[in-house]
Design a protein around this motif. Structure first.
Motif, PDB file in Angstrom:
ATOM      1  N   HIS A  35       0.983  -1.214   0.222  1.00 34.17           N
ATOM      2  CA  HIS A  35      -0.121  -0.135  -0.002  1.00 34.17           C
ATOM      3  C   HIS A  35       1.038   1.229   0.120  1.00 34.17           C
ATOM      4  N   THR A  36       0.191   2.552  -0.312  1.00 33.98           N
ATOM      5  CA  THR A  36       1.074   3.670  -0.554  1.00 33.98           C
ATOM      6  C   THR A  36       0.804   4.224   0.817  1.00 33.98           C
ATOM      7  N   VAL A  37       1.973   4.486   1.484  1.00 36.37           N
ATOM      8  CA  VAL A  37       1.949   5.188   2.799  1.00 36.37           C
ATOM      9  C   VAL A  37       1.689   6.886   2.713  1.00 36.37           C
ATOM     10  N   ARG A  38       2.712   7.438   1.713  1.00 39.38           N
ATOM     11  CA  ARG A  38       2.576   8.695   1.700  1.00 39.38           C
ATOM     12  C   ARG A  38       3.326   9.027   0.331  1.00 39.38           C
ATOM     13  N   GLN A  39       3.006  10.191  -0.672  1.00 41.80           N
ATOM     14  CA  GLN A  39       3.890  10.581  -1.718  1.00 41.80           C
ATOM     15  C   GLN A  39       4.541  11.783  -1.291  1.00 41.80           C
ATOM     16  N   ILE A  40       5.645  12.102  -1.508  1.00 38.24           N
ATOM     17  CA  ILE A  40       6.505  13.292  -1.440  1.00 38.24           C
ATOM     18  C   ILE A  40       6.735  13.700  -2.746  1.00 38.24           C
ATOM     19  N   PRO A  41       5.920  14.704  -3.381  1.00 38.39           N
ATOM     20  CA  PRO A  41       5.979  14.927  -4.675  1.00 38.39           C
ATOM     21  C   PRO A  41       7.312  15.896  -4.875  1.00 38.39           C
ATOM     22  N   GLU A  42       7.524  16.537  -3.958  1.00 37.44           N
ATOM     23  CA  GLU A  42       8.962  17.466  -3.982  1.00 37.44           C
ATOM     24  C   GLU A  42       9.975  16.600  -4.325  1.00 37.44           C
ATOM     25  N   ALA A  43      10.039  15.471  -3.676  1.00 38.48           N
ATOM     26  CA  ALA A  43      11.292  14.552  -3.733  1.00 38.48           C
ATOM     27  C   ALA A  43      11.139  13.602  -4.910  1.00 38.48           C
ATOM     28  N   CYS A  44       9.736  13.407  -5.635  1.00 33.86           N
ATOM     29  CA  CYS A  44       9.546  12.586  -6.807  1.00 33.86           C
ATOM     30  C   CYS A  44       9.753  11.122  -6.109  1.00 33.86           C
ATOM     31  N   THR A  45       9.105  10.854  -4.712  1.00 34.48           N
ATOM     32  CA  THR A  45       9.019   9.686  -4.171  1.00 34.48           C
ATOM     33  C   THR A  45       7.667   9.226  -3.740  1.00 34.48           C
ATOM     34  N   ARG A  46       7.455   8.201  -3.586  1.00 32.96           N
ATOM     35  CA  ARG A  46       6.259   7.250  -3.116  1.00 32.96           C
ATOM     36  C   ARG A  46       6.894   6.446  -2.088  1.00 32.96           C
ATOM     37  N   THR A  66       8.564   8.233  -8.366  1.00 41.49           N
ATOM     38  CA  THR A  66       6.924   8.346  -8.677  1.00 41.49           C
ATOM     39  C   THR A  66       7.112   8.465 -10.402  1.00 41.49           C
ATOM     40  N   ASP A  67       7.801   8.840 -10.981  1.00 45.63           N
ATOM     41  CA  ASP A  67       8.074   8.792 -12.414  1.00 45.63           C
ATOM     42  C   ASP A  67       9.705   9.204 -12.764  1.00 45.63           C
ATOM     43  N   ALA A  68      10.120   8.591 -13.902  1.00 46.78           N
ATOM     44  CA  ALA A  68      11.428   8.612 -14.233  1.00 46.78           C
ATOM     45  C   ALA A  68      11.772  10.188 -14.631  1.00 46.78           C
ATOM     46  N   ARG A  69      10.810  10.913 -15.344  1.00 46.95           N
ATOM     47  CA  ARG A  69      10.944  12.084 -15.679  1.00 46.95           C
ATOM     48  C   ARG A  69      11.036  13.286 -14.411  1.00 46.95           C
ATOM     49  N   ARG A  73      12.642  18.516  -6.572  1.00 52.41           N
ATOM     50  CA  ARG A  73      12.821  20.032  -5.878  1.00 52.41           C
ATOM     51  C   ARG A  73      13.266  20.163  -4.541  1.00 52.41           C
ATOM     52  N   ALA A  74      13.508  18.716  -3.881  1.00 51.18           N
ATOM     53  CA  ALA A  74      13.847  18.607  -2.372  1.00 51.18           C
ATOM     54  C   ALA A  74      14.685  17.052  -2.262  1.00 51.18           C
ATOM     55  N   ALA A  75      15.477  17.288  -1.606  1.00 53.98           N
ATOM     56  CA  ALA A  75      16.372  16.235  -1.331  1.00 53.98           C
ATOM     57  C   ALA A  75      15.796  15.040  -0.445  1.00 53.98           C
ATOM     58  N   LEU A  76      16.113  13.842  -0.394  1.00 61.41           N
ATOM     59  CA  LEU A  76      15.820  12.994   0.440  1.00 61.41           C
ATOM     60  C   LEU A  76      16.886  12.365   1.225  1.00 61.41           C
ATOM     61  N   LEU A  77      17.026  12.609   2.494  1.00 57.73           N
ATOM     62  CA  LEU A  77      18.190  12.252   3.420  1.00 57.73           C
ATOM     63  C   LEU A  77      17.678  10.946   4.028  1.00 57.73           C
ATOM     64  N   ASP A  78      19.040  10.469   4.544  1.00 58.91           N
ATOM     65  CA  ASP A  78      18.900   9.479   5.303  1.00 58.91           C
ATOM     66  C   ASP A  78      18.554   9.690   6.804  1.00 58.91           C
ATOM     67  N   PHE A  79      17.642   9.009   7.371  1.00 62.62           N
ATOM     68  CA  PHE A  79      17.327   9.609   8.836  1.00 62.62           C
ATOM     69  C   PHE A  79      18.302   9.549   9.763  1.00 62.62           C
ATOM     70  N   ALA A 149      14.692  19.375   2.513  1.00 61.89           N
ATOM     71  CA  ALA A 149      15.012  18.204   2.598  1.00 61.89           C
ATOM     72  C   ALA A 149      13.962  17.612   3.300  1.00 61.89           C
ATOM     73  N   PHE A 150      13.705  16.156   2.924  1.00 60.99           N
ATOM     74  CA  PHE A 150      12.601  15.185   3.648  1.00 60.99           C
ATOM     75  C   PHE A 150      13.795  14.130   4.161  1.00 60.99           C
TER      76      PHE A 150
END
Length: 162
Positions: A35-46, A66-69, A73-79, A149-150
């Motif tokens: 299941h999808t928990v959440r999308q983070i569109p700024e980081a192109c991540t689901r 979310t999409d190869a293209r 607009r945001a970084a996804l960092l290691d917690f 960042a997220f």
């Protein structure tokens, strides 16, 4: 992208922090159902998750692009590299996902956000503009503004069923 963000399962963030987004617990999920928990569109991540039914690792969480293209607009960092509540990090969202097969067990996914204040100046016509030549000069000089960042953390609450 998955290798970029090993998640710190079990690492605890400050529990007293109130998330920016308030939401009720999610729908109970069956064991094995992705299941999808959440999308983070700024980081192109689901964020996708599933209950495994295993006592040692009851919940599995993966990050999917979310999409190869999509251009992040945001970084996804290691917690593990994040200091929750410090350096501008804010608890953005706390998502609780109950297990359908085990009513007392739930996965808790926390999304932390570090916003970046980007000063915008208006030109002579009062418009906010980005000029390509100036942006290239800033990039070549290494003076690009930092990105928001997220970071994502997974924790389990409750007792697993036997």
């Amino acid at each position: 992208m998955l290798a970029l963000l090993p998640l710190a399962a079990g690492a605890q963030a400050p529990a007293a922090a109130q998330p920016e987004i308030q939401r009720p617990p999610g729908t109970a999920q069956a064991t094995g159902a992705v299941h999808t928990v959440r999308q983070i569109p700024e980081a192109c991540t689901r964020i996708e998750g599933r209950f495994t039914g295993q006592a040692d690792a009851p919940y599995d969480m993966q990050l999917a692009r979310t999409d190869a293209r999509c251009q992040p607009r945001a970084a996804l960092l290691d917690f593990a590299q994040v200091q929750p509540g410090k350096d501008g990090w804010r608890l953005n969202d706390r998502i609780r996902i109950p297990a359908a097969a085990c009513p007392g067990l739930q996965a808790v996914v926390e999304v932390w956000r570090r916003p970046v204040e980007q000063p915008m100046t208006r030109d002579g016509q009062g418009q906010l503009r980005v000029y390509l030549g100036e942006a290239r000069q800033q990039a070549e000089a290494g003076k690009l503004a930092s990105l928001p960042a997220f970071a994502v953390n997974l924790a389990m609450e409750g007792k697993p069923c036997r």
